[in-house]
Structures are given as structure tokens and as C-alpha cells.
Design a protein around this motif. Structure first.
Motif, PDB file in Angstrom:
ATOM      1  N   GLY A  79       0.571  -1.179   0.207  1.00 13.48           N
ATOM      2  CA  GLY A  79      -0.169   0.371   0.131  1.00 13.48           C
ATOM      3  C   GLY A  79       0.704   1.071   0.086  1.00 13.48           C
ATOM      4  N   LYS A  80       1.935   1.195  -1.172  1.00 12.30           N
ATOM      5  CA  LYS A  80       2.455   2.331  -0.932  1.00 12.30           C
ATOM      6  C   LYS A  80       2.006   3.910  -1.225  1.00 12.30           C
ATOM      7  CE  LYS A  80       6.070   4.151  -4.021  1.00 12.30           C
ATOM      8  NZ  LYS A  80       7.334   4.447  -4.773  1.00 12.30           N
ATOM      9  N   ASP A  81       2.079   5.077  -0.422  1.00 10.78           N
ATOM     10  CA  ASP A  81       0.783   5.663  -0.869  1.00 10.78           C
ATOM     11  C   ASP A  81       0.160   6.136  -2.343  1.00 10.78           C
ATOM     12  OD1 ASP A  81       0.622   6.230   1.974  1.00 10.78           O
ATOM     13  OD2 ASP A  81       2.412   7.952   1.563  1.00 10.78           O
ATOM     14  N   PHE A  82       1.323   6.077  -3.300  1.00 14.80           N
ATOM     15  CA  PHE A  82       1.123   6.104  -4.333  1.00 14.80           C
ATOM     16  C   PHE A  82       1.932   5.473  -5.700  1.00 14.80           C
ATOM     17  CE2 PHE A  82       1.618   8.719  -8.892  1.00 14.80           C
ATOM     18  CZ  PHE A  82       0.458   9.148  -9.025  1.00 14.80           C
ATOM     19  N   VAL A  83       1.469   4.783  -6.454  1.00 14.76           N
ATOM     20  CA  VAL A  83       1.853   3.777  -7.869  1.00 14.76           C
ATOM     21  C   VAL A  83       1.477   4.092  -8.990  1.00 14.76           C
ATOM     22  CG1 VAL A  83       2.448   1.433  -8.215  1.00 14.76           C
ATOM     23  CG2 VAL A  83       1.884   1.984  -5.973  1.00 14.76           C
ATOM     24  N   GLN A  84       2.542   4.767  -9.262  1.00 14.36           N
ATOM     25  CA  GLN A  84       2.037   5.366 -10.994  1.00 14.36           C
ATOM     26  C   GLN A  84       2.168   4.147 -12.282  1.00 14.36           C
ATOM     27  OE1 GLN A  84       3.731   7.855 -12.662  1.00 14.36           O
ATOM     28  NE2 GLN A  84       1.959   9.593 -13.275  1.00 14.36           N
ATOM     29  N   PHE A  96      -3.357   5.532  -2.714  1.00 13.60           N
ATOM     30  CA  PHE A  96      -3.664   4.938  -1.340  1.00 13.60           C
ATOM     31  C   PHE A  96      -3.812   5.890  -0.199  1.00 13.60           C
ATOM     32  CE2 PHE A  96      -1.298   1.238  -3.450  1.00 13.60           C
ATOM     33  CZ  PHE A  96      -1.733   0.200  -3.037  1.00 13.60           C
ATOM     34  N   ALA A  97      -3.538   6.514  -0.512  1.00  7.64           N
ATOM     35  CA  ALA A  97      -3.501   8.139   0.635  1.00  7.64           C
ATOM     36  C   ALA A  97      -3.444   9.258  -0.246  1.00  7.64           C
ATOM     37  CB  ALA A  97      -2.025   8.414   1.706  1.00  7.64           C
ATOM     38  N   PRO A  98      -4.482   9.616  -1.355  1.00 11.43           N
ATOM     39  CA  PRO A  98      -4.461  11.115  -1.437  1.00 11.43           C
ATOM     40  C   PRO A  98      -5.339  11.812  -0.571  1.00 11.43           C
ATOM     41  CG  PRO A  98      -6.823   9.368  -1.725  1.00 11.43           C
ATOM     42  CD  PRO A  98      -5.971   8.920  -1.081  1.00 11.43           C
ATOM     43  N   ASP A  99      -5.109  13.157  -0.858  1.00 12.66           N
ATOM     44  CA  ASP A  99      -4.499  14.661  -0.636  1.00 12.66           C
ATOM     45  C   ASP A  99      -5.838  14.935   0.390  1.00 12.66           C
ATOM     46  OD1 ASP A  99      -1.982  15.039  -0.797  1.00 12.66           O
ATOM     47  OD2 ASP A  99      -2.125  15.429  -3.364  1.00 12.66           O
ATOM     48  N   GLY A 100      -6.885  15.440   1.173  1.00 12.23           N
ATOM     49  CA  GLY A 100      -7.361  15.878   1.093  1.00 12.23           C
ATOM     50  C   GLY A 100      -8.615  14.900   1.754  1.00 12.23           C
TER      51      GLY A 100
END
Length: 156
Positions: A79-84, A96-100
Motif C-alpha cells: 500500500g505505498k501511498d502512490f503507484v503510477q 492509497f493516500a490521496p490528499d484531502g
């Protein structure tokens, strides 16, 4: 780079359902599924961070035709915060952790189901874009906010 297409959303929905993945369309792709008249280059998904969901995501992505390295599979599983992902049939961002947005469960409770697509509520999509403070988001936010008023008046 090709634009996000409805067909891609269908493929994601079907593969993720087959593997029991918990996710929500977010970002412009989510707004487009709600009727926002715009384009985007990729699909953005807010995915639940759990070991079980991570394993299901990896399997679903491979079924979709994504060629995941072991490092990418591990990042998704943990679950890394962002995977592109740009190594598949279309571009896909896993967030996995969007801003806001505080937690997946909160967004899940507010989700909008449209044609079988689980989509973040438009308020959450806007909050996420506002919190990201990216120039491209700030340029599209006035149109998205205007669309929200129309959407709230006309949704079923």
C-alpha cells in the motif's frame, strides 16, 4: 499517450470485481464517470490499503495485462501511498493516500455507484484536488466546482 476511455473503466471494474478488490475511481476519471465533460490521460483509483486488498490488486492488474515488476507488486501489496503504472494496456494511478481524504472507509461510505462503478463522491474528488495544490488541478477546479452544482441538481 491515449486518453482515458469508458472501456478502460469497464475493464478495471470487471477485473477488480473478479478479484474482490476494494477501490474507488477518483480524480478526473472519477468525475468523468459522474458526467463531467472533460478528458484525462489515465485512470485514477483510490484503493483500500490492506494486505489482502494489495494481493487482490496485483492479481487483477496482471489479469488486465499489466506487467508488474516484483518491486511494483511489493509496493502495491504493502500500500505505498502512490503507484503510477505505465506498463500495461493503459496508464493507471493507484492512490492509497490521496490528499484531502482522511481514510478509505470514509470515502467508501460517501461513494456514488454509477453503472456498477464505485466512484468517490464529487465533494471528495474536489477536496482531493484542492488539497493537492497542483497547477493543473487549480486550472480545472472552477469547472469541476461548477459541474458539482449541476450534478447535485440533476442526479437521480
Amino acid at each position: 499517450m491515449a486518453a482515458f476511455e469508458y472501456r478502460q473503466a469497464q475493464e478495471i471494474r470487471d477485473a477488480f470485481a473478479a478479484h474482490g478488490c476494494r477501490y474507488l475511481f477518483i480524480g478526473k476519471s472519477g468525475a468523468i464517470l459522474l458526467g463531467f465533460p472533460d478528458t484525462t490521460q489515465d485512470a485514477d483509483l483510490f484503493v483500500e490499503r490492506s494486505a489482502e486488498n494489495g494481493r487482490a490488486l496485483v492479481a487483477a492488474l496482471r489479469d488486465l495485462g499489466f506487467t508488474l515488476t516484483e518491486e511494483q507488486a511489493a509496493e502495491i501489496s504493502r500500500g505505498k501511498d502512490f503507484v503510477q503504472l505505465k506498463n500495461g494496456p493503459f496508464d493507471l494511478d493507484l492512490v492509497f493516500a490521496p490528499d484531502g481524504i482522511e481514510r478509505f472507509e470514509v470515502a467508501w461510505r460517501r461513494r456514488v455507484e454509477t453503472e456498477g462503478f464505485p466512484v468517490c463522491h464529487l465533494d471528495d474528488i474536489i477536496a482531493s484536488k484542492q488539497a493537492a495544490h497542483r497547477k493543473k488541478d487549480e486550472e480545472s477546479l472552477p469547472r469541476l466546482i461548477s459541474f458539482r452544482e449541476y450534478w447535485k441538481q440533476h442526479r437521480r
